[in-house]
Design a protein around this motif. Structure first.
Motif, PDB file in Angstrom:
ATOM      1  N   THR A   1       5.949  -0.603  -1.539  1.00  0.00           N
ATOM      2  CA  THR A   1       7.261  -0.057  -0.434  1.00  0.00           C
ATOM      3  C   THR A   1       8.421   0.443  -0.985  1.00  0.00           C
ATOM      4  OG1 THR A   1       6.444  -1.731   1.112  1.00  0.00           O
ATOM      5  CG2 THR A   1       8.752  -0.595   1.535  1.00  0.00           C
ATOM      6  N   ALA A   2       8.762   1.773  -0.600  1.00  0.00           N
ATOM      7  CA  ALA A   2      10.211   2.571  -0.981  1.00  0.00           C
ATOM      8  C   ALA A   2      10.992   2.947  -0.158  1.00  0.00           C
ATOM      9  CB  ALA A   2       9.533   3.906  -2.059  1.00  0.00           C
TER      10      ALA A   2
ATOM     11  N   VAL B   1       6.774   4.857   2.260  1.00  0.00           N
ATOM     12  CA  VAL B   1       8.148   5.181   2.168  1.00  0.00           C
ATOM     13  C   VAL B   1       8.964   5.218   3.356  1.00  0.00           C
ATOM     14  CG1 VAL B   1       9.389   7.275   1.269  1.00  0.00           C
ATOM     15  CG2 VAL B   1       7.188   6.600   0.016  1.00  0.00           C
TER      16      VAL B   1
ATOM     17  N   LEU C   1       4.798   8.040   5.389  1.00  0.00           N
ATOM     18  CA  LEU C   1       6.151   8.243   5.528  1.00  0.00           C
ATOM     19  C   LEU C   1       6.833   7.725   6.678  1.00  0.00           C
ATOM     20  CD1 LEU C   1       8.281  11.173   4.084  1.00  0.00           C
ATOM     21  CD2 LEU C   1       8.896   9.979   6.197  1.00  0.00           C
TER      22      LEU C   1
ATOM     23  N   LEU D   1       6.456  10.257  -3.614  1.00  0.00           N
ATOM     24  CA  LEU D   1       5.976   8.711  -3.856  1.00  0.00           C
ATOM     25  C   LEU D   1       4.959   8.173  -2.675  1.00  0.00           C
ATOM     26  CD1 LEU D   1       9.667   7.175  -4.321  1.00  0.00           C
ATOM     27  CD2 LEU D   1       8.187   7.849  -5.877  1.00  0.00           C
ATOM     28  N   ALA D   2       5.154   8.875  -1.550  1.00  0.00           N
ATOM     29  CA  ALA D   2       3.944   8.546  -0.424  1.00  0.00           C
ATOM     30  C   ALA D   2       2.837   9.154  -0.892  1.00  0.00           C
ATOM     31  CB  ALA D   2       4.236   9.370   0.783  1.00  0.00           C
TER      32      ALA D   2
ATOM     33  N   ALA E   1      10.301  11.759  -1.446  1.00  0.00           N
ATOM     34  CA  ALA E   1       9.775  10.976  -0.438  1.00  0.00           C
ATOM     35  C   ALA E   1       8.297  11.312  -0.316  1.00  0.00           C
ATOM     36  CB  ALA E   1      10.605  11.053   0.871  1.00  0.00           C
TER      37      ALA E   1
END
Length: 260
Positions: free
Chosen positions: A20-21, A45, A65, A38-39, A35
């Motif tokens: 999880t970010a 995210v 996202l 990372l997704a 974003a």
């Protein structure tokens, strides 16, 4: 006897599946690119920004996202953002402190209130978010915090930049080193990325004006400004296991601007 190599392959090093970010300032510009990246690497995210309408439109097009309206200068909003991530996913592995705003280029145009407002968004908000993440992280968990600074925090870029903006971005670098030192033995890594000149809302008009665009080209070793996506790999590297032995580091992505 054949030796067995247990080192993960390149793809595994950058894989964020199951993690999880949080990315602040994610509704446009570099933050949106972080974003998305990372997704795409597998993370869920939480994309945070004040412009909920833009976030909603992005979330429809980007699997993984989650849009979250958040004013990073609000302690209530910061805590709600972190707590929501932990409640909904049971974890928070990555924090990208990207939210920022520019100030006036001329120091004599700065007001006390305006200077404080720039520091509040660009420096203090990221500090408080990082502290809340650290204070709610279990002892056994590993966390990567990536703070986004700027070449303006490393060198003077007059007549572009500004005193409040430079002070805030230089502060991000000092904060990064200190938090890395305080939290390293807890498994919390803290690093910074320093982007050079990119065509975003923050640099509105810079590349449309031939004089300023030429200034960037002349003073950058690669002879051009950065293009969309060219900072994303640096953030992915610092967010992932590929950088598991990296902390307190400043990674400059500026086409050679500060190396001149």
């Amino acid at each position: 006897m054949t030796e067995v190599n247990d080192t993960p392959g390149p793809a595994a090093l950058f894989d964020l599946t199951g993690r999880t970010a949080v990315v602040t300032g994610a509704s446009s510009g570099l933050g949106l690119g972080f974003a998305r990246t990372l997704a795409a690497a597998g993370a869920t995210v939480y994309a945070a920004a004040r412009r909920a309408d833009r976030l909603a439109a992005v979330a429809e097009a980007v699997p993984g996202l989650v849009p979250v309206r958040c004013d990073v200068t609000s302690d209530e909003d910061r805590r709600a953002l972190v707590d929501r991530c932990r409640t909904e996913t049971g974890r928070l592995d990555i924090l990208v402190n990207n939210a920022g705003m520019p100030g006036p280029p001329d120091a004599e145009q700065e007001t006390a209130e305006g200077f404080s407002a720039i520091l509040e968004v660009n420096l203090l908000a990221g500090f408080h978010l990082a502290v809340h993440v650290a204070s709610t992280t279990p002892e056994s968990a590993a966390v990567s915090i990536v703070n986004i600074s700027s070449v303006v925090g490393l060198v003077s870029t007059a007549p572009i930049g500004g005193a409040s903006y430079a002070a805030s971005k230089a502060g991000v670098l000092g904060l990064t080193r200190e938090l890395a030192g305080q939290w390293g033995r807890r498994g919390i890594r803290v690093n910074a990325v320093v982007p050079g000149w990119f065509d975003t809302e923050m640099t509105d008009g810079l590349f449309e004006n031939e004089k300023s665009a030429g200034w960037v080209r002349r003073n950058t070793m690669l002879g051009r400004g950065g293009t969309a996506g060219e900072v994303d790999g640096a953030v992915l590297f610092l967010a992932s296991d590929a950088s598991s032995y990296v902390t307190g580091h400043t990674l400059v992505v500026d086409g050679g601007w500060t190396a001149r």
